[in-house]
Design an enzyme around this catalytic site. Structure first.
Site, PDB file in Angstrom:
ATOM      1  N   SER A 170      -0.602   8.205  -7.088  1.00 42.73           N
ATOM      2  CA  SER A 170      -0.818   9.649  -6.983  1.00 42.73           C
ATOM      3  C   SER A 170       0.406  10.284  -7.633  1.00 42.73           C
ATOM      4  O   SER A 170       1.422   9.608  -7.846  1.00 42.73           O
ATOM      5  CB  SER A 170      -0.900  10.020  -5.498  1.00 42.73           C
ATOM      6  OG  SER A 170      -0.602  11.384  -5.288  1.00 42.73           O
TER       7      SER A 170
ATOM      8  N   TYR B 199       1.487   9.782   3.491  1.00 40.56           N
ATOM      9  CA  TYR B 199       0.707   9.580   2.248  1.00 40.56           C
ATOM     10  C   TYR B 199       1.638   9.273   1.083  1.00 40.56           C
ATOM     11  O   TYR B 199       1.420   8.310   0.348  1.00 40.56           O
ATOM     12  CB  TYR B 199      -0.144  10.825   1.967  1.00 40.56           C
ATOM     13  CG  TYR B 199      -1.089  10.658   0.804  1.00 40.56           C
ATOM     14  CD1 TYR B 199      -2.278   9.937   0.946  1.00 40.56           C
ATOM     15  CD2 TYR B 199      -0.825  11.224  -0.442  1.00 40.56           C
ATOM     16  CE1 TYR B 199      -3.164   9.787  -0.119  1.00 40.56           C
ATOM     17  CE2 TYR B 199      -1.702  11.083  -1.507  1.00 40.56           C
ATOM     18  CZ  TYR B 199      -2.868  10.367  -1.340  1.00 40.56           C
ATOM     19  OH  TYR B 199      -3.748  10.217  -2.397  1.00 40.56           O
TER      20      TYR B 199
END
Ligand SMILES: NC(=O)c1ccc[n+]([C@@H]2O[C@H](COP(=O)([O-])OP(=O)(O)OC[C@H]3O[C@@H](n4cnc5c(N)ncnc54)[C@H](O)[C@@H]3O)[C@@H](O)[C@H]2O)c1
Length: 237
Positions: free
Chosen positions: A127, A140
C-alpha cells in the site's frame, strides 16, 4: 498484450473481490492458468488464509489442479482503521495475521515449486502505507510496511533461483474494501481524488494490469521493488 502469460500457473488469493478478482481475470486474459482462493465467492478454493496449514493445502490443491506452480499473487487482505488507543491486542494481531503472516506462509509454502519452475513470480500487495503512515492506520501500515520488507528479503533469497519478488503499492482504489468509508465520508473520497495528479480514484484493473506486467517476461530483471500505483498521489505526500 494477449498471450504473454501463456504457460504460467498462478495462485491468486482474495480473488473473490476487488483487486484480487481483477488480477485473476487479467492473468487469465493474458493466457495464464489461475487457481483462485478466497473466504467466499465463486473461487476454486474456499479457505481462510490465516488458518495454519491453509496455505500448504492451497498450494497442494493448486499444483494438483494445474500440474505445477510458478506464480503467486496474495491479494487477500483487510482494511483496518482505528485510533491507536482502540487497538486491542486481538485487533492488532488479526491485521498482521491476514495482511502479513498469511502472505509469508503462502510464499514459504510455494517457494519450492517456484524455484523448480526457474522463472517464478511473486507479487505482494502493499500500500502507499508501506512507505508512509497516517492517523488511524497503526496496525494497517505496520502490516503493509512489513510486507514490503518481507518482499525485499524474499527477493534476495529467491533471486538466485530465477524467482522475482515485487510489491505493488496501490493508492486509494475503488473496491468493496474502501466503498463503505467513501460512502460514509465523501470528503475522504474527494481528498484522494484531488491528491492524485491523475484526479481520480484507482480501479482494480489499474492494479491488475501492473501485476500482469510484473508476472510477464517483460519484467524479468525487476525484483525487490515497491511500486506505487496511485495516480501519482504520493509525489506530494
Ligand atoms: N482498495 C484499496 O484502496 C487498497 C489500497 C492499498 C492496498 N490494498 C490492498 O489490496 C488488497 C486487496 O484489497 P481490495 O481493496 O481488493 O479488498 P476487497 O475487500 O475487495 O478484497 C479482499 C478479499 O480478501 C478476502 N479475504 C480477506 N481475509 C481473508 C482470509 N483470511 N482468507 C481468505 N480471503 C480473505 C476477502 O474475502 C475479499 O474477497 C488488500 O491486501 C488491501 O490491503 C487495497
Amino acid at each position: 498484450m494477449s498471450g504473454r502469460l501463456e504457460g504460467r500457473r498462478a495462485i491468486v488469493t482474495g480473488a473473490g473481490s476487488g483487486i484480487g478478482a481483477a488480477v485473476a481475470k487479467r492473468l487469465a486474459a493474458d493466457g495464464a492458468r489461475v487457481f483462485t482462493c478466497d473466504l467466499k465467492g465463486e473461487v476454486d478454493h474456499l479457505a481462510d488464509v490465516t488458518v495454519e496449514g491453509a496455505s500448504a493445502a492451497l498450494v497442494e490443491a493448486a499444483v494438483e489442479a494445474m500440474g505445477g506452480l510458478d506464480t503467486v499473487v496474495p491479494c487477500a487482505g483487510i482494511a483496518a482503521f482505528s485510533p491507536l488507543e482502540g487497538h486491542t491486542d486481538a485487533y492488532f494481531r488479526q491485521v498482521l495475521e491476514v495482511n502479513l503472516v498469511a502472505v509469508f506462509r503462502l510464499v514459504r509454502d510455494a517457494a519450492e515449486h517456484l524455484k523448480q519452475a526457474g522463472n517464478g513470480r511473486i507479487v505482494t500487495i502493499g500500500s502507499t502505507t508501506s512507505t508512509y503512515g497516517d492517523e488511524g492506520l497503526c496496525a494497517y501500515s505496520a502490516s503493509k510496511h512489513a510486507v514490503l520488507g518481507f518482499t525485499k528479503s524474499a527477493a534476495a533469497e529467491l533471486g538466485p533461483h530465477g524467482v522475482t519478488v515485487n510489491c505493488v503499492q496501490p493508492g486509494a482504489i475503488d473496491t468493496p474494501m474502501t466503498a463503505p468509508a467513501f460512502e460514509e465520508m465523501p470528503e475522504y473520497r474527494t481528498f484522494w481524488e484531488n491528491k492524485a495528479p491523475l484526479r481520480r480514484l484507482g480501479r482494480p484493473e489499474d492494479i491488475a494490469d501492473v501485476i500482469a506486467f510484473l508476472c510477464s517476461d517483460d519484467a524479468r530483471f525487476m525484483s525487490g521493488h515497491g511500486l506505487w500505483v496511485d495516480g501519482g498521489a504520493m509525489v506530494r505526500h
